[in-house]
Design an enzyme around this catalytic site. Structure first.
Site, short mmCIF file in Angstrom:
data_model
loop_
_atom_site.label_atom_id
_atom_site.label_comp_id
_atom_site.label_asym_id
_atom_site.label_seq_id
_atom_site.Cartn_x
_atom_site.Cartn_y
_atom_site.Cartn_z
N GLU A 124 93.57 74.81 -5.76
CA GLU A 124 93.82 76.29 -6.33
C GLU A 124 93.29 76.34 -7.68
OE1 GLU A 124 98.21 75.98 -5.87
OE2 GLU A 124 97.95 75.46 -3.88
N GLU B 188 99.55 74.44 -0.20
CA GLU B 188 99.27 72.85 -0.14
C GLU B 188 99.02 72.20 1.29
OE1 GLU B 188 101.08 74.43 -2.40
OE2 GLU B 188 100.26 73.97 -4.39
N PHE C 78 99.42 69.63 -9.51
CA PHE C 78 100.34 68.54 -10.19
C PHE C 78 100.94 67.48 -9.19
CE2 PHE C 78 101.55 70.49 -14.39
CZ PHE C 78 100.72 71.42 -14.44
N ASP D 47 103.67 66.69 -8.49
CA ASP D 47 105.03 66.84 -8.13
C ASP D 47 104.78 67.82 -6.87
OD1 ASP D 47 106.74 66.74 -11.03
OD2 ASP D 47 104.43 67.02 -11.21
N PHE D 48 103.68 68.59 -6.75
CA PHE D 48 103.62 69.58 -5.43
C PHE D 48 103.17 68.60 -4.29
CE2 PHE D 48 101.75 72.78 -8.82
CZ PHE D 48 102.80 72.64 -9.50
N HIS E 38 107.23 69.23 -13.25
CA HIS E 38 105.75 69.34 -13.30
C HIS E 38 105.33 67.80 -14.17
CE1 HIS E 38 105.71 73.44 -12.10
NE2 HIS E 38 104.58 73.61 -12.29
C1 LIG Z 1 103.60 74.47 -4.71
C2 LIG Z 1 103.08 75.11 -5.98
N1 LIG Z 1 101.68 75.07 -5.96
C3 LIG Z 1 101.09 75.49 -6.96
C4 LIG Z 1 101.55 75.71 -8.35
C5 LIG Z 1 101.05 75.94 -9.62
N2 LIG Z 1 101.08 77.29 -9.97
C6 LIG Z 1 101.93 77.82 -10.86
S1 LIG Z 1 102.22 79.58 -11.06
C7 LIG Z 1 101.02 79.59 -10.04
C8 LIG Z 1 100.35 81.17 -9.36
C9 LIG Z 1 101.67 81.93 -9.02
O1 LIG Z 1 101.08 83.24 -8.72
P1 LIG Z 1 102.08 84.06 -8.22
O2 LIG Z 1 103.07 83.82 -7.41
O3 LIG Z 1 101.38 85.44 -8.15
O4 LIG Z 1 102.99 84.30 -9.68
P2 LIG Z 1 102.70 84.74 -10.89
O5 LIG Z 1 102.38 83.54 -11.72
O6 LIG Z 1 101.47 85.67 -11.05
O7 LIG Z 1 103.78 85.21 -11.84
C10 LIG Z 1 100.38 78.61 -9.34
C11 LIG Z 1 99.44 78.15 -8.51
C12 LIG Z 1 103.26 75.52 -8.19
N3 LIG Z 1 103.84 75.68 -9.19
N4 LIG Z 1 103.77 75.17 -7.14
#
Ligand SMILES: Cc1ncc(C[n+]2csc(CCOP(=O)(O)OP(=O)(O)O)c2C)c(N)n1
Ligand SMILES: Cc1ncc(C[n+]2csc(CCOP(=O)(O)OP(=O)(O)O)c2C)c(N)n1
Ligand SMILES: [Mg+2]
Ligand SMILES: [Mg+2]
Lengths: 327, 334, 327, 334
Positions: free
Chosen positions: C29, C60, C83, C85-86, C129
């Site tokens: 990602e 994931e 991370f 954690d994921f 995290h």
């Molecule tokens: C399961 C998981 N995968 C990846 C992440 C890392 N991550 C944190 S925020 C994010 C983007 C999220 O996008 P969106 O849902 O559009 O929310 P926004 O941040 O734009 O408010 C990612 C990939 C995570 N926290 N949890």
């Protein structure tokens, strides 16, 4: 006084908790009309209706998420994960959400829920339906981990688990569902965190859990009868909280310890117990803590293979003899 | 042009919304300043530019209702009435923080205000929000649960499971997808099979397709109120897709350079919910003095709260060992 | 000769593997255009294009599933889980599918893939995290587990991980991304399963991994300088396969062992090591294996709290002194 | 009435399909007999009644194509050409089993035939099937991947993730939902927000809504061929919902009593794919003798294979320690 199977004690335990507290409800897959794939929830739907016994879609994350959210409001859900192997598909909810939310919220949120799940091998179901996963939850701070080895423990520990203000993972052993016991009083409570002695002895301490505790007991009977060895068999009943005092007390007496785990070797709960005993009773030990475990392999399916993978009574007997008599 | 005669919202609510959005904006800006001063460690995800969504729900919800948000949850937490020092204190890891520094910026929680937590692993909280909604149904009380999340969240499995369950159990819940066009750095359309990541999936759960301009505070309020009423009346869940944009990067570490300059400029200059709402208030003949007084009041509140949180001590080390369990401790053996 | 950060060594290591073998590709990602949230994949998209560096949705399970399926055909995917954690959201794919499929298929299927993930604390990111999860994968038969502690190990171990015919979980420590090292030769290979000695000594054996190995080394320097204690520091580098011989050899010499784990205590990898040492070197031990771990709590977020939760250099020094001098 | 003049399928393929379906049926029946004799331990999930789906794909796929199925995968495995003794031997835990008894009935795998495994945890294999499809795209080869699963599987997160990814990456894959109306014991409509658990979700991934009578072997074959061609031509994934019914319970332990008698009767008597296909072959003027000869041939094959597998030894205990790793062993330390 009645003979009760482990299976029947599960549904009875749930029913008793639901009768006592309107806040208790039950969610799972195929648990209602069908009474569960292990027939361990037969009769619940009939007694409590659809509002308290909820058949869910195949959505383990949504099941545990809903249980968690409901618990946050003070309800006391019992959620079923059909096979413990499926904890993997909702492990985030278990390990990252349910376990950590109380701490992260500085205690604002309590999560009084029970996740019950069919655990362990012996059914020739193969590597994805047979795992013994108590160590998966033991390693996560914030989870209590219970694994009853007999019908009365199911009754008493389920009562405590449902009343517990913290999340409890309740591992029921598939190979014990048919296990029978004479029960005098069904509405009992056993505190979580107190080990149970299944056999008395001062020659060696054997520590087991669930099916392995029962096998250890059988082994102790043989050891006594045939080999003049008196083994103390400790059924831990719960890994968290852990009854370290009972372990220590026995190890101080015997100086010899064998742990019997059904899980594959690496990072099993026996490793933790071994390291604890080493730290707390080093001077009392007459030899290393011996760990009997499933070898570090996925569980094979064919009878002959599965039977020779999971620790057997015979293996326990032999390991004890080898240890004590150097044979 | 606004239709002043058929004003379904009215001055009082508009000023409430104005005050709310301004508070969210100014606290986030303050959070940003505090980073620059290195007073906030860890990470932080600002919702600058997205205030109309949390703001509208803040106005529309009642006490007792439950909200769930993400790591980008300062605004959603403040919108329920949590104290500014509670939020800023948490970001700075101070005792006055909502969770005394134990949770941090990504996990703001304030149960008294109905803020049932901020969740940092994508998707999980949609399933958990179903749980409070289920509790309301089970208890036959009439709280509504609201769950905020981003566009990127629509592609994870938990989204699907949660929506299906909410529908089949007819739960009193509102799912709010804040579509800010990007997951972290990746444009959402590059990784999503449909144009509208939430709305185009509504049909998969037999829900209405709802798309709203998430930067139009009035429209957002109307949409929120409608969905909340529906839930409160026992008519089940809604899924709202609100189009919006974040002014800053994804998180503290991110300068947001992957976004085209013109796009950023357009959203900042022409579609800023707060700037536009101020203009709208004037269009509705609301006295500029009142508008400005509110601005001053909020600025003042934010400054005071900043002082309080900066003066607040850091947590005691023994906090490490508290509150794993409901008995307050962390013991795992006798 | 160049100074390389751990961060830069990750992208270089991936690039080197991709240059050598067309079968290697990379999914994750926000890894492409943006170069990853930790900037550990900068430049890959530019060099290898969208077909080999694929930006994925937040899915994931789908990411690892796709990597697994591709690996089954002989490709060699590297998949990023942002991370560690994921891992919880895709734990089924890791623990039940990737780990078990070779065995269940009686060896018909190989799964040569690498899952790299940012692991560990120190960034004040809070409980979801910051986890150190090497033990999660150590406990699953069928997974190899690597955790480099320095840039050269990243280079050498990544090379081996990508070439390995089995699935490897590659834990990169977030707090080491800025760690620098002079590197002469970047295209190197280090076999998986060989521990590294970071500091020589015969008074005590300190066993660490990743950040904790580096802290143990710092502690050893202090112990030597200020306390006249010579500690041997073993950086395990991988938990599976485990270099038991190196451990045994040192324990036989020193008789004292300290393991330093970043994970919460219960069922950490140190428990396994402790139980192994107990089994294999019982007679050599002058005292119990001491485990230094994060206490069994979720990780708090505030600086002062996080800093006092994860084992520090100071704590290691103190524990060694306490152990050897009984202070 | 059949339109014999415009027969797009033709006798040869029809007989192939007939033979295929019969094989699946008779092997499953044999498996059932072997349970009753207690020669099969563990569990087992029969696809009796669902043969037209696996059968049609078996006929439509080419060597080299990849298939993925579930615990209910005996039929899908046989349909790719795996040997009957390989399947029955595995069920009985014998050395002649496809995986020498190490995997068991729920994990049949035969890579040489393109059977890339049977998966027993709901949802996972949809994501894995994307991987072989991705490999074909990456290698610019033209195999197609096919993934079979049940109606209940549409409610788990992995379904959603897999479908979205397949679409955005335009993968050469066909997802086949065998809607047999029940998950284990629960009617699918009780736990699903939409009427057609797969087809009504197709739009969420910008895919066509395809519903087919999964018990009409000809229709099934046409649908399979179309989707496979589409994938092979680089035109991306399809999601097919095939309506069907299992004749027996969910698994060995299940007598299937939760289903209304009339429903079972209707499907067994009026909608049996094999009975109906036999009639159709006759309608197409195919010589009954040929039809019967095929029946005899298959019966014979099944009997022979049963003998072979019953004569096959049980695995050696040392197998426990083999093939965790690619080096053939299970060592985890030096
Ligand atoms: C399961 C998981 N995968 C990846 C992440 C890392 N991550 C944190 S925020 C994010 C983007 C999220 O996008 P969106 O849902 O559009 O929310 P926004 O941040 O734009 O408010 C990612 C990939 C995570 N926290 N949890
Ligand atoms: C994640 C997961 N949850 C639950 C199960 C238990 N289970 C096995 S089969 C099944 C029903 C599946 O229904 P469906 O997808 O319709 O397939 P069918 O069995 O009807 O072919 C369930 C719930 C499982 N194997 N995996
Ligand atoms: Mg977004
Ligand atoms: Mg079904």
């Amino acid at each position: 006084m009645a003979q009760l199977t482990y299976r029947a004690s599960v549904s009875l335990a749930i029913a008793q908790s639901m009768r006592k507290d309107q806040k208790v409800f039950f969610i799972g897959e195929d648990v209602g009309a069908a009474g569960g794939v292990f027939k361990a929830t037969v009769g619940l739907l009939e007694e409590f209706g659809k509002e308290r016994v909820m058949d869910a879609p195949i959505s383990e994350q949504a099941i545990l998420g809903a249980a968690m959210g409901a618990a946050m409001t003070g309800l006391r859900p019992i959620a079923e994960i059909m096979f413990s192997d499926f904890l993997a598909v909702c492990w985030d909810i278990v390990a990252n959400q349910i376990a950590k939310t109380r701490y992260m919220s500085d205690g604002q949120i309590n999560i009084p829920l029970v996740i019950r799940t069919a655990n362990g091998g012996g059914s020739k179901f193969g590597a994805q339906h047979s795992q013994s996963l108590e160590n998966w939850s033991m390693m996560i701070p914030g989870l209590k981990v219970v694994a009853p080895s007999c019908p009365s423990d199911v009754l008493g520990l389920m009562d405590s688990a449902v009343k517990d203000p913290d999340p409890v993972i309740f591992y029921e052993h598939k190979s014990l569902y048919a296990f029978k016991e004479e029960i005098e009083q069904t509405d009992i409570s056993i505190p979580i965190g107190e080990a149970n002695t299944l056999h008395e002895g001062k020659d060696i301490t054997i520590i087991g859990l669930a099916l392995m505790a029962q096998r250890a007991k059988e082994a102790a009977l043989i050891l006594k009868d045939k080999h003049d060895i008196n083994a103390k068999v400790i059924d831990l009943r719960s890994l968290v909280p852990l009854d370290l005092q009972t372990i220590k007390k026995s190890v101080i007496e015997t100086g010899h310890v064998l742990t019997v785990e059904e899980n594959p070797r690496l990072c099993g709960w026996g490793a933790e117990i071994s390291s604890l005993i080493s730290e707390h009773c080093f001077k009392n030990l007459k030899g290393p803590v011996t760990r009997v475990t499933t070898p570090h392999v996925p569980l094979p399916s064919a009878d002959i293979l599965e039977d020779n993978t999971i620790p057997s009574v015979e293996l326990i007997v032999n390991e004890v003899i080898k240890k004590l008599k150097g044979e | 042009m606004v239709d002043k005669l058929n004003d379904d919202i009215g001055e009082e609510k508009r000023l409430q919304l104005w005050e709310m959005m301004l508070k969210l904006r100014l606290v986030e800006k303050k959070a940003y300043d505090l980073f620059l001063q290195n007073l906030i460690k860890g990470t932080s995800h600002l919702a600058l530019g997205q205030e109309a969504i949390a703001g509208a729900f803040g106005v529309a919800l009642k006490q007792g209702d439950y909200t769930f948000c993400t790591y980008r949850g300062h605004a959603h937490t403040l919108a329920r009435g949590s104290s500014i020092e509670g939020v800023l204190g948490e970001l700075m890891g101070r005792q006055c923080g909502l969770m005394k520094g134990k949770g941090g910026s990504m996990h703001l929680t304030d149960v008294d205000k109905g803020v049932m937590g901020s969740y940092a692993i994508i998707g999980a909280h949609l399933t958990i929000a179903n749980g409070t909604a289920l509790a309301s149904k089970y208890n036959k009380t009439n709280e509504v649960s609201v769950c905020f999340f981003g566009d990127g969240t629509t592609n994870i499995g938990a989204f699907h499971e949660a929506l299906n369950m909410a529908k089949i159990w007819n739960l009193p819940i509102v799912f709010v997808c804040e579509n800010n066009l990007y997951m972290e750095y990746t444009p959402i359309h590059e990784v999503t099979a449909v144009e509208h990541p939430a709305a185009d999936r509504a049909g998969a759960y037999d829900l209405d397709k709802i798309i709203v301009d998430g930067n139009d505070a009035d429209e957002m309020l109307r949409t929120a109120e409608k969905a909340i009423s529906k839930a409160r009346e026992g008519k089940g869940p809604s899924l709202i897709e609100a189009k919006t944009y974040r002014h800053s990067g994804h998180s503290r570490a991110d300068p947001g350079k992957y976004r085209p300059d013109e796009e950023v400029k357009d959203w900042m200059e022409n579609k800023d919910p707060i700037k536009n709402y101020r203009a709208k208030l004037l269009d509705f003949n609301i006295n500029e003095k009142i508008i400005s007084e509110i601005e001053e009041k909020i600025k003042d509140q934010v400054e005071k709260a900043t002082e309080i949180s900066m003066a607040s001590p850091i947590p005691e080390i023994k906090e490490i060992y508290t509150d794993v369990w409901a008995n307050g401790g962390s013991e795992w053996h006798n």
